[in-house]
Design a protein around this motif. Structure first.
Motif, short mmCIF file in Angstrom:
data_model
loop_
_atom_site.label_atom_id
_atom_site.label_comp_id
_atom_site.label_asym_id
_atom_site.label_seq_id
_atom_site.Cartn_x
_atom_site.Cartn_y
_atom_site.Cartn_z
N GLU A 1 0.85 -1.18 0.15
CA GLU A 1 -0.02 0.08 -0.16
C GLU A 1 1.03 1.07 -0.12
OE1 GLU A 1 -3.97 0.48 2.31
OE2 GLU A 1 -2.62 1.70 3.49
N HIS A 2 0.65 2.08 -1.03
CA HIS A 2 1.68 3.35 -1.03
C HIS A 2 0.99 4.32 -1.77
CE1 HIS A 2 5.11 5.45 -1.08
NE2 HIS A 2 5.06 5.68 -2.50
N ARG B 1 -0.96 -1.41 -4.39
CA ARG B 1 -0.20 -1.47 -5.65
C ARG B 1 0.14 -2.89 -5.99
NH1 ARG B 1 0.49 3.85 -7.55
NH2 ARG B 1 0.50 5.23 -5.80
N GLY B 2 -0.50 -3.80 -5.55
CA GLY B 2 -0.40 -5.36 -5.71
C GLY B 2 0.45 -6.09 -4.69
N GLY C 1 11.81 -5.30 -10.29
CA GLY C 1 11.98 -4.26 -11.26
C GLY C 1 11.27 -2.90 -10.73
N ALA C 2 10.28 -3.08 -9.74
CA ALA C 2 9.34 -1.93 -9.25
C ALA C 2 10.25 -1.02 -8.43
CB ALA C 2 8.27 -2.75 -8.52
N THR C 3 9.88 0.13 -8.27
CA THR C 3 10.55 1.22 -7.57
C THR C 3 9.70 2.14 -6.69
OG1 THR C 3 10.83 2.58 -9.38
CG2 THR C 3 12.63 1.13 -9.01
N ILE C 4 10.25 2.74 -5.71
CA ILE C 4 9.86 3.75 -5.10
C ILE C 4 10.86 4.73 -4.89
CG2 ILE C 4 8.69 4.92 -2.98
CD1 ILE C 4 7.54 2.24 -2.38
N GLY D 1 9.04 9.71 -3.66
CA GLY D 1 7.85 8.75 -3.14
C GLY D 1 7.03 8.24 -4.43
N ARG D 2 7.50 8.58 -5.44
CA ARG D 2 6.62 7.90 -6.73
C ARG D 2 6.83 6.63 -6.99
NH1 ARG D 2 7.67 9.64 -12.87
NH2 ARG D 2 5.74 8.29 -13.91
N PHE D 3 5.62 5.76 -7.07
CA PHE D 3 5.63 4.25 -7.22
C PHE D 3 5.72 4.07 -8.57
CE2 PHE D 3 3.61 0.45 -7.94
CZ PHE D 3 4.08 -0.45 -7.38
#
Length: 605
Positions: free
Chosen positions: A188-189, A194-195, A248-251, A255-257
């Motif tokens: 959760e962000h 977000r999955g 490969g996902a990033t924050i 703070g951008r997801f």
């Protein structure tokens, strides 16, 4: 004098792609002393010994990364573990495929999971899985355990919100065994879900110490599949950013997801992409315990006499019911071994868009055929193992726990590794909607004659599947046209859905067996493909399928009345033809000497 094994069948059982050196390492990893436990152990002592054996196996076997990249080798190790000790198989599967697997698959290129990976690969810690939650069915679809990013510290905070979301079952109860878990949590962000992602989390340190934010509640002892089960609650557990197997996902700093996979649904399917190595291992395990059970039954029945009044002192196997049960068990063992050989040749560990878009469960979206074969082989294994147990009489139940252990393992994996019924439901949904599913094509009229011929049983299987698929699709379409919602449309047709998907599973298995009977030129056939004895064995297995599915085949109009009488008549002739080879068939299973008949127990011996 010992009976010589059939060299072709022996190559099939041993598998291809393994060097003699690797085979020797795997046998050293699970030596004969692992095929049993000392009497008088407490449950906790038994669990400690299981993990000690897992450590020894992991240090003796090839490196974990090599095993995970080599399906035949990993499956061979797990097969031997399953025959030796179902509990060892279970914790070994968790360790390699469900704890190390996600780190290698989703943490590639990240520095953070390195410590967890090193600890697991060195067997300093053991792997655990925190996926399902105790209070809700199908909880893996939407875990309520949350992961929130704290920008002030750069950490994630994992929280189990209430009793319903406690993670269970997990293999974390033993108080002195270090564990590292793959924790499935909903990220959760920014006020949005977000999955489902995986986090590599130490749950017990050296000596078993539990970190702040983790509570482990041991479950009562069980005998079904003996593992140190426990429930795990996470309360504000802080883990470093690097524990996130982000794939490969990033924050970013602002703070951008960002997730390159896409939205939450795509991420869920991707996170379940660990499935293929698990399913290959489960299919291989199913074949292995079926071979072991068939070997135990053969050893129990061979040279045994009965005092029945019909014919006192006649050999037990002179009775057709016993002899056919022994041969059918051997046939099922070799049939599942052919299926296992087929899946071991399939490579790849992540979702490959091999199945339909998921509606109910993600398994079919990862790899529909592998998930379906997992369901089919575990059901066949539990049926054959249970039959071997019953046919071994009281000694099979009380003189040794081996058959009971195999039966418990098969039953456990009808739910574990993807629930079989959910897999069937999702397969049926894809079939009804023609979602990356092509109905079988019938070429010409039904061939007549030999029911044990691949051409005949394949035609019957395809015809049955086609009719069921059309009926199911028609019912769902009619329900939708009548304005019924998706739940109502499917809820009235779940029995038909299971029957339809089961027909698809049957046809898939039978096509693999038919290819082994008559390999096409240019293909890479499994060992023993096309040989006389394998054709007879697979034909006998197909006759067993016809008997089990007779009701559906008759109900759908695929077969005519009198089918069972024809099956029984043909079975007698096939069994008579196989009888001279029976001892060789059993010898070709190449079971370790520790896998003995239950009557090997001698009081006072």
């Amino acid at each position: 004098m010992a009976t010589a094994p059939d060299p072709d069948l022996l190559r099939l059982v041993r598998g291809t792609g393994l060097t003699d050196k690797t085979r020797g390492l795997l046998e050293e990893a699970v030596p004969g002393e692992f095929f049993g436990y000392p009497d008088g152990l407490t449950a906790q002592d038994r669990h400690a010994l299981t993990y000690d054996r897992l450590r020894r196996a992991g240090l003796a076997a090839p490196p974990a990364a090599e095993l995970l990249d080599d399906p035949p080798a990993l499956c061979a190790l797990l097969e031997r573990a399953a025959i030796a000790d179902p509990g060892l198989f279970h914790v070994m599967l968790l360790h390699y495929t469900l704890a190390l697997g996600p780190i290698l698959l989703f943490g590639s290129g990240q520095e953070g999971p390195g410590a967890a990976r090193a600890s697991l690969e060195s067997m300093e810690s053991f792997g655990a899985l925190l996926m399902t939650e105790v209070g809700r069915s199908n909880s893996h679809l939407a875990p309520r355990t949350l992961a929130r990013y704290d920008p002030a510290t750069g950490e994630f905070v994992l929280t189990t919100p209430d009793d319903q979301a406690v993670k269970f079952p997990t293999n974390t109860a033993h108080p002195a065994i270090p564990k590292i878990a793959a924790v499935y949590a909903t990220l959760e962000h920014g006020g949005r879900e977000r999955g489902v992602f995986v986090f590599a989390v130490p749950l017990r340190g050296p000596g078993g110490a539990v970190p702040d934010g983790v509570a482990i509640v041991p479950a009562p002892d069980t005998t079904g599949l003996m593992v140190d089960y426990a429930a795990v609650r996470l309360t504000g557990l802080r883990v470093p950013y690097e524990a996130w197997l982000r794939d490969g996902a990033t924050i970013g700093d602002a703070g951008r997801f960002h997730d390159p996979v896409g939205g939450p649904a795509a991420r869920l399917t991707r996170s379940m992409g660990i499935g293929p190595p698990v399913w290959r291992a489960i299919v291989s395990m199913s074949a292995a315990i079926t071979r072991a059970a068939a070997g135990v039954l053969h050893a129990h029945a061979a040279d045994r006499v009965t005092l029945g009044r019909l014919a006192p002192l006649r050999p037990l196997t002179d009775y057709r019911n016993v002899h056919e049960t022994v041969l059918e068990s051997l046939a099922s063992a070799y049939a599942l071994t052919v299926v296992a050989a087929h899946v071991k040749r399939r490579r790849g560990g992540a979702a490959r868009a091999a199945g339909p878009a998921t509606a109910w469960a993600p398994w079919s979206a990862v790899d529909r055929d592998l998930a379906l074969l997992k369901a089919a082989t575990t059901m066949q294994a539990q049926e054959t193992v249970s039959r071997c147990r019953v046919s071994s009489g009281a000694p099979g139940f009380a003189a040794t726990d081996r058959l009971n252990g195999y039966r418990g393992l098969a039953h456990a994996y009808m739910n574990a590794g993807g629930d079989n019924e959910l897999i069937l439901f999702d397969t049926a949904r894809a079939m009804a909607d023609l979602d990356r599913y092509e109905p079988p094509v019938l070429a010409g009229a039904a061939p007549g004659g030999d029911l044990a011929s691949p051409a005949v049983w394949l035609h019957l299987a395809r015809d049955c599947e086609l009719r069921l698929q059309r009926r199911l699709a028609g019912r769902i379409e009619a329900a939708r046209a009548a304005g019924r919602d998706g739940f109502e449309a499917w809820n009235d047709n779940l029995s038909l859905a299971v029957r339809t998907a089961t027909a698809c599973a049957d046809r898939t298995v039978l096509e693999i067996l038919a290819a082994a009977c008559d390999p096409e030129p240019g293909t890479e056939p499994v060992p023993a493909a096309g040989t006389r004895v394998l054709r007879r064995l697979l034909g006998l297995h197909a006759l067993g399928w016809l008997e089990r599915r007779a009701g559906v085949l008759l109900d759908e109009g695929v077969a005519a009345p009198g089918l069972l009488e024809r099956v029984w008549e043909r079975r007698r002739s096939v069994c008579d033809a196989l009888a001279p080879d029976e001892a060789s068939l059993a010898a070709s299973l190449e079971l370790p000497p520790e896998v003995a008949a239950p009557t090997a127990f001698v009081p006072g011996g």
